[in-house]
Design an enzyme around this catalytic site. Structure first.
Site, short mmCIF file in Angstrom:
data_model
loop_
_atom_site.label_atom_id
_atom_site.label_comp_id
_atom_site.label_asym_id
_atom_site.label_seq_id
_atom_site.Cartn_x
_atom_site.Cartn_y
_atom_site.Cartn_z
N HIS A 157 4.49 -8.34 0.62
CA HIS A 157 4.98 -9.26 1.64
C HIS A 157 6.23 -10.00 1.16
CE1 HIS A 157 1.92 -9.32 4.88
NE2 HIS A 157 1.05 -9.00 3.93
N GLU A 224 -7.16 -2.82 4.47
CA GLU A 224 -6.95 -3.87 5.47
C GLU A 224 -6.38 -3.26 6.74
OE1 GLU A 224 -5.99 -7.43 2.23
OE2 GLU A 224 -4.34 -6.50 3.34
N HIS A 227 -2.71 -4.50 7.89
CA HIS A 227 -1.63 -4.57 6.91
C HIS A 227 -0.75 -3.32 6.96
CE1 HIS A 227 -0.32 -5.84 2.66
NE2 HIS A 227 0.21 -4.62 2.80
#
Length: 245
Positions: A157, A224, A227
């Site tokens: 990120h 996830e 994601h």
């Protein structure tokens, strides 16, 4: 409308096993050298507010408030703004436009994440006294286990090409979040994208989101369902630590 497909629990288990083998291979691979940029604001870092390209995208930046697994606002998040590098922002806007044409939309939970926020997550994971959100976010895990695949000392990120998000159905009035089987930032096997113990509807919803994202160059992280990272990354060797404002 976007076509939905379902898969059997057996095939989902097989895909999950393959995904975990791939994750193990990645973990054992040579690490990529990442340098933190000296940029001090979004403009200097080349970060783009997604709403300049997709004005109607739903932005629910969880770390800018207390509704997240730490139970408080995370350092580095001074405003609920979704920043990404321009190629990732452009690709995400294209996903939103395609979905909008079919009566769907995106809701983003996290986008660019400052390095200081990542460090705050690691510090939180090492604090055994703070357990306020355990029942909601990691009921089946102890905190140390979160450092194995969920909370990392460095995060994609921070390179501003990764986004956490879900899918909304807007066909019959106000947009409603589709049932994905778990909430955002649920740490455990049910959050794995190809988890076996979710319903056919939940699996189809995850597949619909993944298909839309993949059509525009985003790859999913198998642990996830929310994601996604643009591939290839625009700048895989640079992380940023400018505040989200």
């Amino acid at each position: 409308m976007t076509t939905r497909t379902c898969s059997s629990p057996a095939s989902a288990i097989a895909r999950s096993a393959v995904a975990l083998l791939l994750l193990a291979a990645v973990a054992n691979a040579q690490p990529v050298t990442v340098t933190v940029s000296p940029a001090r604001d979004a403009a200097a870092a080349g970060l783009v507010d997604i709403r300049t390209l997709a004005p109607d995208i739903a932005v629910d930046m969880r770390y800018a408030g207390a509704d997240n697994f730490t139970g408080r606002r995370v350092p580095g998040y001074d405003a609920p703004t979704c920043y990404l590098l321009a190629p990732a922002a452009t690709a995400l806007a294209a996903v939103e436009a395609e979905l909008h044409a079919d009566g769907y939309a995106l809701r983003v939970f996290d986008c660019y994440r400052p390095v200081q926020a990542v460090r705050a997550f690691v510090a939180w994971a090492h604090d055994p006294t703070e357990q306020s959100r355990k029942a909601l976010h990691y009921p089946g895990l102890d905190k140390p286990a979160l450092l194995d695949g969920y909370i990392a000392e460095t995060s994609g990120h921070s390179r501003a090409a990764t986004v956490d998000l879900t899918l909304l159905d807007c066909r019959s009035g106000p947009c409603v979040a589709l049932d994905m089987g778990t909430g955002f930032d649920f740490f455990g096997p049910r959050a794995h994208t190809d988890a076996a113990d979710i319903s056919a509807v939940q699996r189809a919803n995850r597949q619909q989101l993944r298909a839309a994202m993949e059509r525009h160059g985003f790859a999913n992280y198998p642990l996830e369902w929310w994601h996604y990272t643009l591939r290839p990354e625009p700048d895989p060797h640079t992380a940023y630590d400018v505040p989200v404002r």
